[in-house]
Design an enzyme around this catalytic site. Structure first.
Site, short mmCIF file in Angstrom:
data_model
loop_
_atom_site.label_atom_id
_atom_site.label_comp_id
_atom_site.label_asym_id
_atom_site.label_seq_id
_atom_site.Cartn_x
_atom_site.Cartn_y
_atom_site.Cartn_z
N CYS A 123 -23.22 0.26 -29.44
CA CYS A 123 -21.85 -0.01 -28.75
C CYS A 123 -20.88 -1.01 -28.76
O CYS A 123 -20.60 -1.35 -27.90
CB CYS A 123 -21.69 0.70 -27.94
SG CYS A 123 -22.90 0.32 -26.51
N HIS B 292 -10.82 -13.49 -26.97
CA HIS B 292 -9.41 -12.51 -26.87
C HIS B 292 -8.68 -11.38 -27.95
O HIS B 292 -8.34 -10.72 -28.27
CB HIS B 292 -8.29 -13.06 -25.42
CG HIS B 292 -7.39 -12.10 -25.32
ND1 HIS B 292 -7.54 -10.94 -24.82
CD2 HIS B 292 -5.72 -11.87 -25.82
CE1 HIS B 292 -5.67 -10.82 -24.79
NE2 HIS B 292 -5.91 -11.08 -25.55
N ARG C 106 -21.40 -15.37 -23.65
CA ARG C 106 -20.57 -15.44 -24.92
C ARG C 106 -18.33 -14.97 -24.45
O ARG C 106 -17.48 -14.82 -25.42
CB ARG C 106 -20.80 -13.23 -25.33
CG ARG C 106 -20.53 -13.04 -24.54
CD ARG C 106 -21.23 -11.47 -24.21
NE ARG C 106 -21.06 -9.90 -22.93
CZ ARG C 106 -19.91 -9.50 -22.76
NH1 ARG C 106 -19.37 -9.22 -24.27
NH2 ARG C 106 -19.74 -8.49 -21.83
N ARG D 156 -17.24 2.56 -20.34
CA ARG D 156 -17.73 1.90 -19.24
C ARG D 156 -16.96 2.25 -17.27
O ARG D 156 -15.77 2.75 -17.64
CB ARG D 156 -16.80 0.73 -19.64
CG ARG D 156 -16.52 0.44 -20.98
CD ARG D 156 -15.89 -1.02 -21.27
NE ARG D 156 -16.36 -2.18 -23.15
CZ ARG D 156 -15.75 -0.85 -23.57
NH1 ARG D 156 -14.37 -0.11 -23.21
NH2 ARG D 156 -15.96 -1.91 -24.96
N ASN E 219 -22.95 -7.49 -28.10
CA ASN E 219 -22.68 -8.86 -27.40
C ASN E 219 -23.23 -9.41 -27.27
O ASN E 219 -23.61 -10.50 -27.07
CB ASN E 219 -21.32 -8.10 -26.42
CG ASN E 219 -20.12 -7.14 -27.33
OD1 ASN E 219 -19.97 -7.09 -28.33
ND2 ASN E 219 -19.40 -6.75 -27.23
N ASP E 220 -24.45 -8.57 -25.81
CA ASP E 220 -25.32 -8.51 -25.37
C ASP E 220 -26.02 -8.95 -25.59
O ASP E 220 -27.29 -10.88 -25.36
CB ASP E 220 -25.68 -8.04 -23.77
CG ASP E 220 -24.28 -8.57 -22.66
OD1 ASP E 220 -24.07 -9.61 -22.20
OD2 ASP E 220 -24.34 -7.83 -21.91
N ARG F 33 -22.30 4.59 -19.75
CA ARG F 33 -23.39 3.41 -19.52
C ARG F 33 -23.01 2.86 -17.77
O ARG F 33 -21.46 3.42 -16.70
CB ARG F 33 -22.49 2.22 -20.16
CG ARG F 33 -23.08 0.92 -20.09
CD ARG F 33 -22.26 -0.25 -20.19
NE ARG F 33 -21.94 -0.54 -19.25
CZ ARG F 33 -20.19 -1.61 -19.90
NH1 ARG F 33 -21.17 -2.28 -21.54
NH2 ARG F 33 -20.00 -2.03 -19.07
N GLU G 38 -29.59 -4.57 -25.18
CA GLU G 38 -28.84 -6.47 -24.98
C GLU G 38 -29.65 -7.58 -24.36
O GLU G 38 -29.71 -8.19 -25.20
CB GLU G 38 -27.66 -5.80 -23.83
CG GLU G 38 -27.52 -4.48 -23.59
CD GLU G 38 -26.22 -4.52 -22.41
OE1 GLU G 38 -25.32 -4.32 -22.28
OE2 GLU G 38 -27.07 -3.74 -21.40
#
Length: 547
Positions: free
Chosen positions: A482, A183, A445, A286, A434-435, A322, A411
């Site tokens: 992305c 965060h 993560r 998203r 990220n993934d 997506r 991913e």
């Protein structure tokens, strides 16, 4: 003393340290002396008070912060939690202890689920602290106040604390815990302020009023510096801020090589802000916001209205949408209600959508309708795709329904290893770093205890990205990024050197990345990428790729 962590952005800041206060002490586990009705009433009053305070703070904050704070307010008003607290009080607990135990129980349950729900556990702990503070009649631990600018140091930062930080006073953030997708890191990117996360135990050595220089570009914190060093760093900070406010141009390298810079968005309402910051289109839209708060899937008409609003804001520009990325880690009763022991490796993304193909067909139909009503260049991609067979399934369905540009997200490491097969049918690949990092490093993560593994600079992750870049060049197909990695200015240069053709990020990061790209040629970016690939650790790769 010099400490290192994971830098967010490339900014620099300097000044005295102010530490977040320690959490409230755990309530004593003793028998209550007051009657149960009085204690239950006190707990209910504090829960209501905290919920109201969070909602009011959310209204002041606005934007994404409001969504986070509203979610916390719902936690404070959760009837199941209130019932559990009352039951514990009736069994003899004090109101404070009942709140502590009830929230801890729910928190452990969320942590065990991992993924999206695991991340919510930290938010729950913050709500518990505020309720206990209310019961004690003391202020909840919060951001320290100061008349002068300072560097904020914390174990990690709760959403309610970060929502209304005064960034004319808080020059940089330093946290012991967290990784690039924590965060705190996301907030720092959104607000364009330097941050270094995941510093580890060394952060405990940073005491109040110690002068430090925080350099996100080099991921270093220099502590115990002189006032002259602070003054020099502040001059560099002013230069960085000036560069960040340079006139908006399309993304390009110093030699003119084009690198379109796109925005990651979670709602059509965010489009105007992204355009104002120079987004050349959307690299990730998203769609989960349409589904997550619903007991049933939204209708085609409901979805079509939202997609049309988004596409209408970008006439003639690329917009990558997506498909629903949900499953066991973002439970949706109408998609997959089964409990899974390891949800991060369960029915997520396309896997879940294939089981309930009607939901996927409705979403794609809504997108086709919006595509045909607007002038945007709509691209649609599937999440969590593992190989060529899954790619063929999704691309075939898109073409059957009339979507012009279907692609997939990279991913899962397996997809990178068969990238040329995938690009035989897909029109493009977009890398979700990220993934991809999570699955490459086998580290959730959303789990702070393994946050140090969640670093896209790791050579293993970079080598997978290189495979995708090579496949893109061989097939003449675009390969974008992305994930949060695209918002790291130094890593953005390395990504281009690895063969990435577009970069999509939180809109606030566009200026920094745009400025960084203009400092190198394509040949220089490729040389940086080659050096980074030779690193043995993420830290080494970052150092080699940033020189």
């Amino acid at each position: 003393m010099e400490l290192t962590g994971i830098g967010v952005g490339r900014g620099i800041a300097a000044g005295p340290i102010k530490r977040m206060p320690e959490p409230l002490a755990e309530p004593a586990d003793i028998q209550r002396t007051a009657d149960a009705e009085t204690e239950i009433a006190a707990a209910q009053h504090s829960l209501s008070e905290v919920g109201q305070w969070l909602r009011e703070r959310g209204v002041k904050a606005g934007g994404e912060a409001k969504d986070v704070l509203d979610a916390q307010a719902l936690m404070a008003g959760d009837p199941a939690l209130a019932k559990d607290i009352a039951k514990r009080i009736e069994s003899g607990k004090t109101a404070e202890r009942a709140v502590f135990d009830a929230f801890s129980s729910f928190q452990k349950m969320l942590e065990s689920m991992g993924g999206y729900m695991g991340e919510r556990a930290a938010d729950l702990a913050d709500v518990a602290q505020r309720v206990i503070a209310s019961l004690r009649g003391v202020p909840a631990p919060g951001v320290p106040e100061s008349d002068e600018p300072f560097i904020l140091v914390a174990h990690d930062l709760a959403p309610a604390d970060t929502a209304l930080l005064d960034f004319t006073k808080v020059y940089a953030l330093v946290t012991r815990d967290g990784g690039p997708t924590s965060h705190t890191a996301i907030l720092a990117r959104a607000k364009s302020i330097p941050a270094i996360v995941g510093v580890g135990a060394g952060a405990e050595e940073l005491s109040d009023d110690t002068l430090v220089v925080v350099n996100a570009g080099t991921s270093t914190i220099s502590a115990g510096v002189s006032q002259a060093e602070v003054d020099a760093a502040l001059i560099k900070r002013a230069e960085w801020l000036e560069a960040s406010n340079a006139p908006i141009t399309d993304g390009a390298l110093k030699d003119g090589h084009k690198v379109p810079l796109l925005a990651n968005l979670g709602s059509p309402k965010e489009a105007a802000g992204a355009i104002a910051l120079g987004a050349e289109g959307v690299g990730l839209f998203r769609t989960e916001f349409l589904f997550l708060d619903s007991q049933t899937a939204p209708t085609v008409a409901e979805q079509e209205a939202q997609y049309t609003e988004l596409l209408a804001a970008f006439p003639g520009k690329k917009v990558v949408v997506r498909a629903l990325d949900a499953g066991a880690d973002k439970p949706l009763a109408f998609l997959n209600a089964d409990k899974e022991e390891n949800p991060a490796l369960g029915l997520r993304g396309l896997r879940a959508l294939r089981v309930k193909e009607n939901i996927l067909r409705d979403q794609l139909t809504a997108l086709v309708n919006a595509q045909n009503k607007t002038e945007a260049d709509l691209w649609v991609m599937a999440p969590m795709v593992a190989d060529a067979e899954e790619t063929d399934y999704f691309v075939g369905l898109c073409r059957e329904l009339g979507l012009r540009v279907p692609g997939v997200m990279a991913e899962v490491p397996s997809l990178a290893l068969v990238a040329e097969q995938v690009l035989e049918s897909a029109d493009f690949v977009s890398i979700g770093t990220n993934d991809l990092t999570q699955y490459t490093m086998a580290a959730d993560r959303m789990l702070g205890t393994v946050g140090s593994y969640q670093d896209p600079w790791h050579p293993a992750v970079l080598r997978l990205i290189k495979e995708l870049g090579v496949a893109g060049k061989a097939t003449g197909k675009p390969v974008g990024v992305c994930g949060e990695a695209a918002a790291d200015p130094n890593l953005a240069i390395v990504l281009v050197g690895l063969g990435v053709t577009t970069l999509s990020m939180t809109p606030a990061a566009l200026a920094d990345v745009r400025a960084a790209l203009l400092t190198v040629t394509l040949e220089e970016a490729q040389a940086r990428a080659a050096r980074a690939l030779n690193g043995r650790t993420a830290a080494q790769a970052r150092k080699l790729g940033s020189e």
